[in-house]
Design a protein around this motif. Structure first.
Motif, PDB file in Angstrom:
ATOM      1  N   TYR A 200       0.829  -1.213   0.000  1.00 53.93           N
ATOM      2  CA  TYR A 200       0.000   0.000   0.000  1.00 53.93           C
ATOM      3  C   TYR A 200       0.863   1.263   0.000  1.00 53.93           C
ATOM      4  CZ  TYR A 200      -4.467  -2.386   0.895  1.00 53.93           C
ATOM      5  OH  TYR A 200      -5.611  -3.146   0.777  1.00 53.93           O
ATOM      6  N   ARG A 201       1.934   1.232   0.786  1.00 52.90           N
ATOM      7  CA  ARG A 201       2.805   2.416   0.862  1.00 52.90           C
ATOM      8  C   ARG A 201       3.443   2.697  -0.487  1.00 52.90           C
ATOM      9  NH1 ARG A 201       3.896   6.866   1.665  1.00 52.90           N
ATOM     10  NH2 ARG A 201       5.450   7.745   3.094  1.00 52.90           N
ATOM     11  N   LEU A 202       3.939   1.655  -1.131  1.00 53.57           N
ATOM     12  CA  LEU A 202       4.566   1.831  -2.444  1.00 53.57           C
ATOM     13  C   LEU A 202       3.557   2.251  -3.500  1.00 53.57           C
ATOM     14  CD1 LEU A 202       6.964  -1.263  -2.462  1.00 53.57           C
ATOM     15  CD2 LEU A 202       7.603   1.150  -2.201  1.00 53.57           C
ATOM     16  N   ALA A 203       2.280   1.863  -3.307  1.00 47.39           N
ATOM     17  CA  ALA A 203       1.237   2.216  -4.273  1.00 47.39           C
ATOM     18  C   ALA A 203       0.731   3.642  -4.084  1.00 47.39           C
ATOM     19  CB  ALA A 203       0.076   1.236  -4.164  1.00 47.39           C
ATOM     20  N   GLY A 204       1.140   4.304  -3.001  1.00 48.98           N
ATOM     21  CA  GLY A 204       0.787   5.719  -2.854  1.00 48.98           C
ATOM     22  C   GLY A 204       0.037   6.107  -1.595  1.00 48.98           C
ATOM     23  N   MET A 205      -0.278   5.168  -0.708  1.00 47.37           N
ATOM     24  CA  MET A 205      -0.938   5.526   0.553  1.00 47.37           C
ATOM     25  C   MET A 205       0.051   6.189   1.500  1.00 47.37           C
ATOM     26  SD  MET A 205      -3.484   2.507   1.852  1.00 47.37           S
ATOM     27  CE  MET A 205      -4.965   2.016   0.961  1.00 47.37           C
ATOM     28  N   SER A 206      -0.473   7.014   2.410  1.00 48.41           N
ATOM     29  CA  SER A 206       0.355   7.514   3.506  1.00 48.41           C
ATOM     30  C   SER A 206       0.698   6.356   4.428  1.00 48.41           C
ATOM     31  CB  SER A 206      -0.401   8.600   4.286  1.00 48.41           C
ATOM     32  OG  SER A 206      -1.509   8.033   4.978  1.00 48.41           O
ATOM     33  N   ALA A 207       1.702   6.537   5.273  1.00 54.49           N
ATOM     34  CA  ALA A 207       2.106   5.475   6.193  1.00 54.49           C
ATOM     35  C   ALA A 207       0.960   5.095   7.128  1.00 54.49           C
ATOM     36  CB  ALA A 207       3.326   5.914   6.994  1.00 54.49           C
ATOM     37  N   PHE A 208       0.223   6.078   7.623  1.00 49.51           N
ATOM     38  CA  PHE A 208      -0.886   5.821   8.534  1.00 49.51           C
ATOM     39  C   PHE A 208      -1.969   5.003   7.844  1.00 49.51           C
ATOM     40  CE2 PHE A 208      -4.946   6.858  10.526  1.00 49.51           C
ATOM     41  CZ  PHE A 208      -4.651   6.701  11.879  1.00 49.51           C
ATOM     42  N   ASP A 209      -2.358   5.421   6.644  1.00 50.66           N
ATOM     43  CA  ASP A 209      -3.385   4.693   5.899  1.00 50.66           C
ATOM     44  C   ASP A 209      -2.916   3.305   5.493  1.00 50.66           C
ATOM     45  OD1 ASP A 209      -5.415   6.555   6.029  1.00 50.66           O
ATOM     46  OD2 ASP A 209      -4.893   7.536   4.142  1.00 50.66           O
ATOM     47  N   ALA A 210      -1.630   3.185   5.137  1.00 48.56           N
ATOM     48  CA  ALA A 210      -1.096   1.892   4.701  1.00 48.56           C
ATOM     49  C   ALA A 210      -1.164   0.869   5.827  1.00 48.56           C
ATOM     50  CB  ALA A 210       0.343   2.053   4.219  1.00 48.56           C
ATOM     51  N   VAL A 211      -0.758   1.273   7.025  1.00 46.74           N
ATOM     52  CA  VAL A 211      -0.802   0.358   8.166  1.00 46.74           C
ATOM     53  C   VAL A 211      -2.247   0.014   8.525  1.00 46.74           C
ATOM     54  CG1 VAL A 211      -0.312   0.115  10.630  1.00 46.74           C
ATOM     55  CG2 VAL A 211       1.410   1.107   9.109  1.00 46.74           C
ATOM     56  N   GLY A 212      -3.097   1.040   8.581  1.00 38.75           N
ATOM     57  CA  GLY A 212      -4.499   0.822   8.942  1.00 38.75           C
ATOM     58  C   GLY A 212      -5.214  -0.091   7.973  1.00 38.75           C
ATOM     59  N   HIS A 213      -5.010   0.133   6.682  1.00 35.41           N
ATOM     60  CA  HIS A 213      -5.694  -0.697   5.696  1.00 35.41           C
ATOM     61  C   HIS A 213      -5.065  -2.085   5.573  1.00 35.41           C
ATOM     62  CE1 HIS A 213      -7.478   3.177   4.504  1.00 35.41           C
ATOM     63  NE2 HIS A 213      -8.463   2.433   4.035  1.00 35.41           N
ATOM     64  N   MET A 230     -12.019   2.301  -0.031  1.00 38.03           N
ATOM     65  CA  MET A 230     -10.918   2.279  -0.993  1.00 38.03           C
ATOM     66  C   MET A 230     -11.158   3.237  -2.155  1.00 38.03           C
ATOM     67  SD  MET A 230      -8.355   0.358  -0.218  1.00 38.03           S
ATOM     68  CE  MET A 230      -7.851  -1.008   0.838  1.00 38.03           C
ATOM     69  N   GLY A 231     -12.417   3.604  -2.374  1.00 35.20           N
ATOM     70  CA  GLY A 231     -12.724   4.552  -3.433  1.00 35.20           C
ATOM     71  C   GLY A 231     -12.118   5.920  -3.188  1.00 35.20           C
ATOM     72  N   TYR A 232     -11.750   6.229  -1.956  1.00 36.22           N
ATOM     73  CA  TYR A 232     -11.148   7.521  -1.604  1.00 36.22           C
ATOM     74  C   TYR A 232      -9.854   7.754  -2.378  1.00 36.22           C
ATOM     75  CZ  TYR A 232      -8.544  10.915   1.238  1.00 36.22           C
ATOM     76  OH  TYR A 232      -7.793  11.996   1.661  1.00 36.22           O
ATOM     77  N   PHE A 233      -9.093   6.669  -2.627  1.00 39.69           N
ATOM     78  CA  PHE A 233      -7.762   6.816  -3.204  1.00 39.69           C
ATOM     79  C   PHE A 233      -7.775   6.906  -4.726  1.00 39.69           C
ATOM     80  CE2 PHE A 233      -7.401   4.521   0.820  1.00 39.69           C
ATOM     81  CZ  PHE A 233      -6.543   5.360   1.513  1.00 39.69           C
ATOM     82  N   SER A 234      -8.825   6.404  -5.363  1.00 38.50           N
ATOM     83  CA  SER A 234      -8.932   6.431  -6.838  1.00 38.50           C
ATOM     84  C   SER A 234      -7.632   5.985  -7.496  1.00 38.50           C
ATOM     85  CB  SER A 234      -9.306   7.841  -7.314  1.00 38.50           C
ATOM     86  OG  SER A 234     -10.565   8.218  -6.826  1.00 38.50           O
ATOM     87  N   SER A 235      -7.107   4.850  -7.054  1.00 42.18           N
ATOM     88  CA  SER A 235      -5.817   4.366  -7.548  1.00 42.18           C
ATOM     89  C   SER A 235      -5.927   2.913  -7.961  1.00 42.18           C
ATOM     90  CB  SER A 235      -4.752   4.518  -6.455  1.00 42.18           C
ATOM     91  OG  SER A 235      -3.581   3.803  -6.781  1.00 42.18           O
ATOM     92  N   ALA A 236      -5.595   2.641  -9.216  1.00 38.49           N
ATOM     93  CA  ALA A 236      -5.621   1.265  -9.714  1.00 38.49           C
ATOM     94  C   ALA A 236      -4.566   0.420  -9.008  1.00 38.49           C
ATOM     95  CB  ALA A 236      -5.394   1.251 -11.219  1.00 38.49           C
ATOM     96  N   ALA A 237      -3.416   1.024  -8.686  1.00 35.66           N
ATOM     97  CA  ALA A 237      -2.340   0.283  -8.015  1.00 35.66           C
ATOM     98  C   ALA A 237      -2.770  -0.153  -6.613  1.00 35.66           C
ATOM     99  CB  ALA A 237      -1.082   1.152  -7.939  1.00 35.66           C
ATOM    100  N   ILE A 238      -3.400   0.756  -5.870  1.00 35.77           N
ATOM    101  CA  ILE A 238      -3.868   0.427  -4.521  1.00 35.77           C
ATOM    102  C   ILE A 238      -4.935  -0.656  -4.579  1.00 35.77           C
ATOM    103  CG2 ILE A 238      -5.219   1.343  -2.577  1.00 35.77           C
ATOM    104  CD1 ILE A 238      -3.640   3.942  -2.871  1.00 35.77           C
ATOM    105  N   GLU A 239      -5.836  -0.550  -5.542  1.00 36.57           N
ATOM    106  CA  GLU A 239      -6.884  -1.566  -5.684  1.00 36.57           C
ATOM    107  C   GLU A 239      -6.285  -2.926  -6.026  1.00 36.57           C
ATOM    108  OE1 GLU A 239      -9.838  -0.157  -8.451  1.00 36.57           O
ATOM    109  OE2 GLU A 239      -9.984   1.780  -7.434  1.00 36.57           O
ATOM    110  N   ALA A 240      -5.236  -2.932  -6.842  1.00 31.03           N
ATOM    111  CA  ALA A 240      -4.585  -4.192  -7.210  1.00 31.03           C
ATOM    112  C   ALA A 240      -3.938  -4.844  -5.981  1.00 31.03           C
ATOM    113  CB  ALA A 240      -3.535  -3.947  -8.293  1.00 31.03           C
ATOM    114  N   VAL A 241      -3.270  -4.043  -5.155  1.00 35.47           N
ATOM    115  CA  VAL A 241      -2.671  -4.567  -3.923  1.00 35.47           C
ATOM    116  C   VAL A 241      -3.761  -5.159  -3.022  1.00 35.47           C
ATOM    117  CG1 VAL A 241      -1.460  -3.947  -1.793  1.00 35.47           C
ATOM    118  CG2 VAL A 241      -0.697  -2.993  -3.986  1.00 35.47           C
ATOM    119  N   ALA A 242      -4.878  -4.432  -2.908  1.00 34.22           N
ATOM    120  CA  ALA A 242      -5.985  -4.910  -2.063  1.00 34.22           C
ATOM    121  C   ALA A 242      -6.538  -6.236  -2.567  1.00 34.22           C
ATOM    122  CB  ALA A 242      -7.092  -3.852  -2.014  1.00 34.22           C
ATOM    123  N   VAL A 243      -6.741  -6.352  -3.865  1.00 37.02           N
ATOM    124  CA  VAL A 243      -7.292  -7.583  -4.443  1.00 37.02           C
ATOM    125  C   VAL A 243      -6.374  -8.770  -4.159  1.00 37.02           C
ATOM    126  CG1 VAL A 243      -7.760  -8.767  -6.626  1.00 37.02           C
ATOM    127  CG2 VAL A 243      -8.705  -6.488  -6.222  1.00 37.02           C
TER     128      VAL A 243
END
Length: 483
Positions: A200-213, A230-243
């Motif tokens: 998540y961190r590498l995909a663009g989340m802040s450290a706080f959000d990355a740990v929490g999510h 997850m819609g808050y981030f509007s990021s395909a990379a973050i969604e891919a990590v989540a999936v």
């Protein structure tokens, strides 16, 4: 029934749980967000109750039996839900009633992800962190964590492990000793959490959000630090990590252990439950994507694909993250996803639902009954992989399924009695007993508007789902309490 031994274990577990108030307390001090006293009071209260329960029976040395383990697990998760609500009760922002605080706490610990809190983007960081931590602890089960500690205190752990671990084949241990089994599970769980947070961190989340999510992703929980999930981030990379990590966390953790020990990813493919799990997700994603494209819910196939795949994996594994308001979709994909949540994750995963292996066994049993009609004298075993499944396991699956349906129907009727419309009541019970979170109709965005009676019923549904019906309902059998 060894009630003194149960009291001793319960007190020790509460003492352990009180320590979980310290990390959010540290976050509150770091951000100076005004919630410090709430966590201090919660820590002191839970620690005091734990010590008061443990101290009078501290010298009691009798070993737990399996029946005692069921009682400890049921009591502990109930008390945990109440104790976990204390910081939310003591906090002034959000200002929650006792009912709402218990609902939020129970939802977090059971990794359901249903929420009564809105305005998450403006909430104190320590409260946001605490909600995510609740799900992380509940994901693998704080009882399993305590099992690795209690043997050092002279309390046996196998009884707790058998009562806690979900799935129909819970007697199979990863290692010969239960303590080592619990440690192995937590090493895998912690490793996945760290890897997910880094992703998540590498995909663009802040450290706080990355740990929490990462906490709520690996726990298959669904709590987010933002109202839009997850819609808050509007990021395909973050969604891919989540999936990817939702799929991993929805798989059997025993497979992760074996794949690591043998250094071979082929372990996953050789497992029939895992293959069925992936196939079901793939088929469902294709159906949802096609339905969204044909109904022109989204402008192009690419957006239909991204929304369809993410929601399918999230709802199908019972994580409950969203990048779109799926409850506003056309009826077919919305209902399909809700029904998919009844299947949930694999056995010994952090997912909810009836579990993939049970569905697979029910299908195989159904096929066997058809074959018996054609060949009445044939001996046709139910097989998983290369092994025959015993009649006891098949009977247990049918018993679980019938109790699951009966519990669902009773709570559905109870919710309609509180005045909820049929779709809201149906989806609310489904989302809570499957430990999913977001439902349809009025409980699509949140559960805040429900009457208090409905919230307490849904707390029971979450607990039933988390403890997989038998662990809780066995306490109501008269024979359970006979010597």
């Amino acid at each position: 029934m060894k009630l003194l031994a149960v009291q001793k274990v319960l007190g020790l577990l509460l003492v352990v749980f009180s320590a979980t108030m310290l990390p959010p307390l540290a976050v509150s001090l770091l951000y100076r967000d005004g919630a410090t006293l709430a966590f201090l009071w919660a820590f002191a209260t839970i620690l005091a109750v734990g010590l008061l329960s443990w101290a009078p029976v501290a010298r009691h040395q009798r070993e737990l039996r399996l029946r005692d383990g069921f009682l400890v697990v049921a009591l502990f998760w109930t008390v945990l839900g109440l104790g976990g609500a204390l910081p939310l009760v003591f906090s002034s922002d959000p200002s929650l009633s006792i009912t709402d605080a218990v609902f939020e706490s129970m939802s977090g610990l059971t990794t359901t992800g249903a929420t009564v809190i809105t305005g998450l983007d403006d909430l104190a960081p320590s409260i946001l962190y605490y909600r995510q931590q609740l799900q992380w602890l509940g994901g693998m089960g704080i009882v399993v964590l305590a099992v690795a500690v209690l043997p050092m205190l002279g309390v046996g752990g196998m009884q707790l492990y058998r009562a806690e671990i979900p799935g129909p084949m819970k007697d199979a241990k990863l290692t010969p000793r239960i303590t080592e089994t619990a440690k192995a599970l937590w090493y895998i769980y912690l490793g996945l959490t760290v890897a997910c947070a880094l992703g998540y961190r590498l995909a663009g989340m802040s450290a706080f959000d990355a740990v929490g999510h990462a906490f709520s992703t690996v726990a298959i929980g669904g709590f987010s630090t933002h109202d839009a999930s997850m819609g808050y981030f509007s990021s395909a990379a973050i969604e891919a990590v989540a999936v990817v990590f939702m799929l991993f966390s929805g798989a059997n953790f025993a497979l992760h252990f074996l794949a690591w020990r043998r250094r071979s990813p082929l372990v996953y493919w050789h497992d029939e439950e895992f293959r069925f799990y992936l196939g079901l997700m793939t088929l469902s994603a294709a159906l949802v994507t096609t339905a969204l494209a044909v109904s022109e819910t989204y402008l192009d196939w690419g957006e239909s694909l991204s929304k369809g795949v993410f929601q399918t994996v999230s709802i199908g594994t019972t994580a409950g993250f969203t990048t779109a308001n799926y409850y506003t979709w056309p009826p077919f994909p919305a209902i399909l996803l809700l029904l998919l949540s009844f299947v949930g994750g694999c056995a010994a995963s952090t997912g909810g639902g009836i579990k993939v292996i049970r569905l697979l066994l029910l299908i195989k049993q159904g096929i066997r009954e058809v074959q018996r009609l054609i060949h009445p004298n044939a001996q046709i075993p139910v097989r998983m992989g290369n092994r025959s499944v015993t009649h006891r396991v098949v009977d247990a699956v049918w018993g679980f399924f019938s109790l699951y349906v009966a519990s669902f129907v009773l709570m559905y009727l109870a919710l309609t009695a509180t005045g909820l419309d049929l779709m809201t009541a149906f989806s609310a019970v489904a989302a809570c007993i499957n430990n999913l979170g977001p439902g349809l109709a009025d409980v699509g965005p949140h559960y805040q508007s429900l009457p208090d009676a409905a919230k307490w019923i849904l707390c029971l549904a979450m607990l039933l789902g988390r403890l997989e019906i038998f662990t809780l309902l066995v306490l109501f059998a008269p024979s359970f309490w006979r010597n």
